[in-house]
Motif scaffolding. Sequence first.
Motif, PDB file in Angstrom:
ATOM      1  N   ARG A  99       0.459  -1.047  -0.359  1.00  0.00           N
ATOM      2  CA  ARG A  99       0.274   0.060   0.097  1.00  0.00           C
ATOM      3  C   ARG A  99       1.438   1.406  -0.135  1.00  0.00           C
ATOM      4  NH1 ARG A  99      -2.776  -1.150   5.632  1.00  0.00           N
ATOM      5  NH2 ARG A  99       0.064  -1.760   5.562  1.00  0.00           N
ATOM      6  N   CYS A 100       0.419   1.860  -0.488  1.00  0.00           N
ATOM      7  CA  CYS A 100       1.142   3.962  -0.198  1.00  0.00           C
ATOM      8  C   CYS A 100       1.401   3.702   0.795  1.00  0.00           C
ATOM      9  CB  CYS A 100       0.067   4.371  -0.973  1.00  0.00           C
ATOM     10  SG  CYS A 100       0.299   6.770  -0.681  1.00  0.00           S
ATOM     11  N   THR A 101       1.041   3.654   1.455  1.00  0.00           N
ATOM     12  CA  THR A 101       1.409   4.179   3.064  1.00  0.00           C
ATOM     13  C   THR A 101       2.577   3.170   3.803  1.00  0.00           C
ATOM     14  OG1 THR A 101       0.524   4.171   5.726  1.00  0.00           O
ATOM     15  CG2 THR A 101      -0.124   2.347   4.463  1.00  0.00           C
ATOM     16  N   SER A 102       2.519   1.811   2.910  1.00  0.00           N
ATOM     17  CA  SER A 102       4.530   1.357   2.917  1.00  0.00           C
ATOM     18  C   SER A 102       5.449   1.974   2.983  1.00  0.00           C
ATOM     19  CB  SER A 102       3.880  -0.294   2.745  1.00  0.00           C
ATOM     20  OG  SER A 102       2.887  -0.441   3.359  1.00  0.00           O
ATOM     21  N   PHE A 103       5.252   2.594   1.618  1.00  0.00           N
ATOM     22  CA  PHE A 103       6.446   3.403   0.431  1.00  0.00           C
ATOM     23  C   PHE A 103       6.503   4.442   0.362  1.00  0.00           C
ATOM     24  CE2 PHE A 103       3.180   1.579  -2.733  1.00  0.00           C
ATOM     25  CZ  PHE A 103       2.965   2.868  -4.050  1.00  0.00           C
ATOM     26  N   ARG A 104       4.900   5.228   1.126  1.00  0.00           N
ATOM     27  CA  ARG A 104       5.733   7.007   0.976  1.00  0.00           C
ATOM     28  C   ARG A 104       6.994   7.585   0.952  1.00  0.00           C
ATOM     29  NH1 ARG A 104       0.605   8.527   2.846  1.00  0.00           N
ATOM     30  NH2 ARG A 104      -0.385   8.337   1.232  1.00  0.00           N
ATOM     31  N   GLY A 105       7.206   7.167   2.152  1.00  0.00           N
ATOM     32  CA  GLY A 105       8.755   8.201   2.818  1.00  0.00           C
ATOM     33  C   GLY A 105       9.686   7.687   1.717  1.00  0.00           C
ATOM     34  N   HIS A 106       9.700   6.057   1.014  1.00  0.00           N
ATOM     35  CA  HIS A 106      10.878   5.606   0.502  1.00  0.00           C
ATOM     36  C   HIS A 106      10.499   6.519  -1.431  1.00  0.00           C
ATOM     37  CE1 HIS A 106      13.597   3.304  -1.654  1.00  0.00           C
ATOM     38  NE2 HIS A 106      13.292   3.028  -2.575  1.00  0.00           N
ATOM     39  N   ILE A 107       9.329   6.803  -1.834  1.00  0.00           N
ATOM     40  CA  ILE A 107       9.384   7.521  -2.795  1.00  0.00           C
ATOM     41  C   ILE A 107       9.996   8.839  -3.182  1.00  0.00           C
ATOM     42  CG2 ILE A 107       8.367   6.125  -3.909  1.00  0.00           C
ATOM     43  CD1 ILE A 107       5.706   6.956  -4.023  1.00  0.00           C
ATOM     44  N   TYR A 108       9.015   9.361  -1.674  1.00  0.00           N
ATOM     45  CA  TYR A 108       8.822  11.015  -1.605  1.00  0.00           C
ATOM     46  C   TYR A 108      10.573  11.109  -1.301  1.00  0.00           C
ATOM     47  CZ  TYR A 108       4.806  12.290  -3.595  1.00  0.00           C
ATOM     48  OH  TYR A 108       3.591  11.791  -4.902  1.00  0.00           O
ATOM     49  N   ASN A 109      11.295  10.552   0.213  1.00  0.00           N
ATOM     50  CA  ASN A 109      12.004  11.521   1.062  1.00  0.00           C
ATOM     51  C   ASN A 109      13.774  10.846   0.506  1.00  0.00           C
ATOM     52  OD1 ASN A 109      10.209  12.331   1.776  1.00  0.00           O
ATOM     53  ND2 ASN A 109       9.969  11.201   3.902  1.00  0.00           N
ATOM     54  N   ASP A 110      13.963   9.537   0.244  1.00  0.00           N
ATOM     55  CA  ASP A 110      15.048   9.101  -0.261  1.00  0.00           C
ATOM     56  C   ASP A 110      15.616   9.292  -1.701  1.00  0.00           C
ATOM     57  OD1 ASP A 110      14.226   7.508   1.630  1.00  0.00           O
ATOM     58  OD2 ASP A 110      13.314   6.160   1.397  1.00  0.00           O
ATOM     59  N   THR A 111      16.829   9.610  -1.663  1.00  0.00           N
ATOM     60  CA  THR A 111      17.687   9.816  -2.483  1.00  0.00           C
ATOM     61  C   THR A 111      18.218   8.750  -3.563  1.00  0.00           C
ATOM     62  OG1 THR A 111      19.410  10.696  -1.002  1.00  0.00           O
ATOM     63  CG2 THR A 111      18.302  12.291  -1.520  1.00  0.00           C
ATOM     64  N   ASN A 112      17.921   7.723  -2.533  1.00  0.00           N
ATOM     65  CA  ASN A 112      18.617   6.213  -3.740  1.00  0.00           C
ATOM     66  C   ASN A 112      17.455   5.691  -3.909  1.00  0.00           C
ATOM     67  OD1 ASN A 112      17.421   5.207  -0.886  1.00  0.00           O
ATOM     68  ND2 ASN A 112      18.628   4.097  -0.080  1.00  0.00           N
ATOM     69  N   ILE A 113      17.163   6.132  -5.117  1.00  0.00           N
ATOM     70  CA  ILE A 113      16.240   6.079  -5.781  1.00  0.00           C
ATOM     71  C   ILE A 113      15.694   6.062  -7.287  1.00  0.00           C
ATOM     72  CG2 ILE A 113      14.405   7.756  -4.381  1.00  0.00           C
ATOM     73  CD1 ILE A 113      11.677   5.351  -5.258  1.00  0.00           C
ATOM     74  N   ASN A 114      16.083   5.443  -8.143  1.00  0.00           N
ATOM     75  CA  ASN A 114      15.632   5.733  -9.565  1.00  0.00           C
ATOM     76  C   ASN A 114      14.207   6.797  -9.591  1.00  0.00           C
ATOM     77  OD1 ASN A 114      14.276   5.567 -11.999  1.00  0.00           O
ATOM     78  ND2 ASN A 114      16.720   5.011 -12.704  1.00  0.00           N
ATOM     79  N   PHE A 115      14.883   8.227 -10.656  1.00  0.00           N
ATOM     80  CA  PHE A 115      13.946   9.302 -10.515  1.00  0.00           C
ATOM     81  C   PHE A 115      12.913   8.667 -10.927  1.00  0.00           C
ATOM     82  CE2 PHE A 115      12.719  13.519 -12.118  1.00  0.00           C
ATOM     83  CZ  PHE A 115      12.249  13.880 -11.200  1.00  0.00           C
ATOM     84  N   ARG A 116      13.028   8.515 -12.570  1.00  0.00           N
ATOM     85  CA  ARG A 116      12.092   7.988 -12.775  1.00  0.00           C
ATOM     86  C   ARG A 116      10.730   6.706 -12.697  1.00  0.00           C
ATOM     87  NH1 ARG A 116      12.470   8.239 -19.096  1.00  0.00           N
ATOM     88  NH2 ARG A 116      10.644   6.973 -18.757  1.00  0.00           N
ATOM     89  N   PHE A 117      12.050   5.943 -11.720  1.00  0.00           N
ATOM     90  CA  PHE A 117      10.392   5.042 -10.894  1.00  0.00           C
ATOM     91  C   PHE A 117       9.593   5.458  -9.849  1.00  0.00           C
ATOM     92  CE2 PHE A 117      10.525   2.068  -7.355  1.00  0.00           C
ATOM     93  CZ  PHE A 117       9.559   1.648  -8.083  1.00  0.00           C
ATOM     94  N   ALA A 118      10.219   6.809  -8.899  1.00  0.00           N
ATOM     95  CA  ALA A 118       9.732   7.336  -8.133  1.00  0.00           C
ATOM     96  C   ALA A 118       8.757   7.897  -8.153  1.00  0.00           C
ATOM     97  CB  ALA A 118      10.166   8.399  -7.220  1.00  0.00           C
ATOM     98  N   LYS A 119       9.466   9.170  -9.752  1.00  0.00           N
ATOM     99  CA  LYS A 119       7.647   9.768 -10.410  1.00  0.00           C
ATOM    100  C   LYS A 119       6.137   8.488 -10.477  1.00  0.00           C
ATOM    101  CE  LYS A 119       8.925  13.866 -10.121  1.00  0.00           C
ATOM    102  NZ  LYS A 119       8.366  14.542  -9.044  1.00  0.00           N
ATOM    103  N   THR A 120       6.512   7.424 -10.794  1.00  0.00           N
ATOM    104  CA  THR A 120       5.835   6.712 -11.602  1.00  0.00           C
ATOM    105  C   THR A 120       4.753   6.586 -10.013  1.00  0.00           C
ATOM    106  OG1 THR A 120       7.157   6.237 -13.042  1.00  0.00           O
ATOM    107  CG2 THR A 120       5.387   4.140 -12.881  1.00  0.00           C
TER     108      THR A 120
END
Length: 322
Positions: A201-222
């Motif tokens: 669920r969104c609630t489980s990954f929200r922090g990662h896709i908005y706050n983390d920097t070790n994430i592929n940018f396009r993937f985070a946007k998707t």
Amino acid sequence: MTSSSSMASAPLFLAVLLLPLGTSLAQLSTDFYSSSCPNVFDIIKPVVKSAISAERRIGASILRLFFHDCFVNGCDGSILLDDTPNFRGEKTAAPNNNSVRGFNIIDKIKTQVEKACPGVVSCADILAIAARDSVVILGGPDWNVKLGRRDSRTANFSAANTDIPPPTSNLSRLIANFSSQGLSVKDMVALSGGHTIGKARCTSFRGHIYNDTNINFRFAKTRQANCPRRVGSQDRNLAPLDQRSERVFNNDYFKNLVEHKGLLHSDQELFNNVPTDSRVQKYATSTTAFFADFVTGMIKMGDIKPLTASNGEIRNNCRKVN
Ligand code: HEM
């Protein structure tokens, strides 16, 4: 007792003294039901198969149920117990609430198994077998499941809150958490590969896709497109844990991590310029290595503090104590 027999039992006595706390002397075995319920595997697999045909995700949900059962006071079916007005089980603890699923399938299996072998097969063992069957049906490795677990008469809400790692965990917390269950770093990384199937669920990954920097940018946007920054009505929106092939049990989860496309903060912690990077790389390039270590991990996880012999009971209904 003669002096020779007490001499003979001395090594056993010593061995018992040296056993780590919580280790059970009685051993699980793969042929536990070979005479008491010889068809147990043939009864369970078709039920899991038709459940997965009806909804592919359910295989992932069953695998996760087994993990959440084993990490809370051992694999004893405690997660299956329903709350009652005077009993608070594990289902509403934070890691489980509005998240764990698959209980109806376990009920279906139990009903069928009870018809064939009344009062013989525990709910904890049914869960262990159904988890293995789910992995196999979805394309993963096969193994012989050790059996002979009995069902708890209790559950532990607060242990469910503390012992199941949250998705905000950093690497050292993950390592410590698995270590406290007797599982190695290698087991932890391999078992995390369970995230090759299923959803979060969104609630489980929200922090990662908005706050983390070790994430592929396009993937985070998707992912952000379906999971707004603001806490609210879309908290339950789902995304696949393995963005390459959520429907198949394979090593794609690790390929994602190498590309910084892990969905959970805890997933990406395994590949983040850290000592576990090399193991992630290995599993990303070798299905064989991943499958072998996943099986080892599943068998070790299934061995966590089982109730055996006269401990616990064989529940008639997986949702309540007898
Ligand atoms: C390493 C620590 C782990 C953490 C922090 C973790 C966390 C999570 C979270 C947050 C979700 C999504 C829940 C939701 O949003 O509703 C999830 C789903 C899932 N987890 Fe884990 N998990 C871990 C290990 C494992 C292990 C060891 C397994 C099995 C071997 C596993 C199997 C699954 C599966 C299959 C799903 C998808 C379930 C479904 O679609 O219903 N996880 N996990």
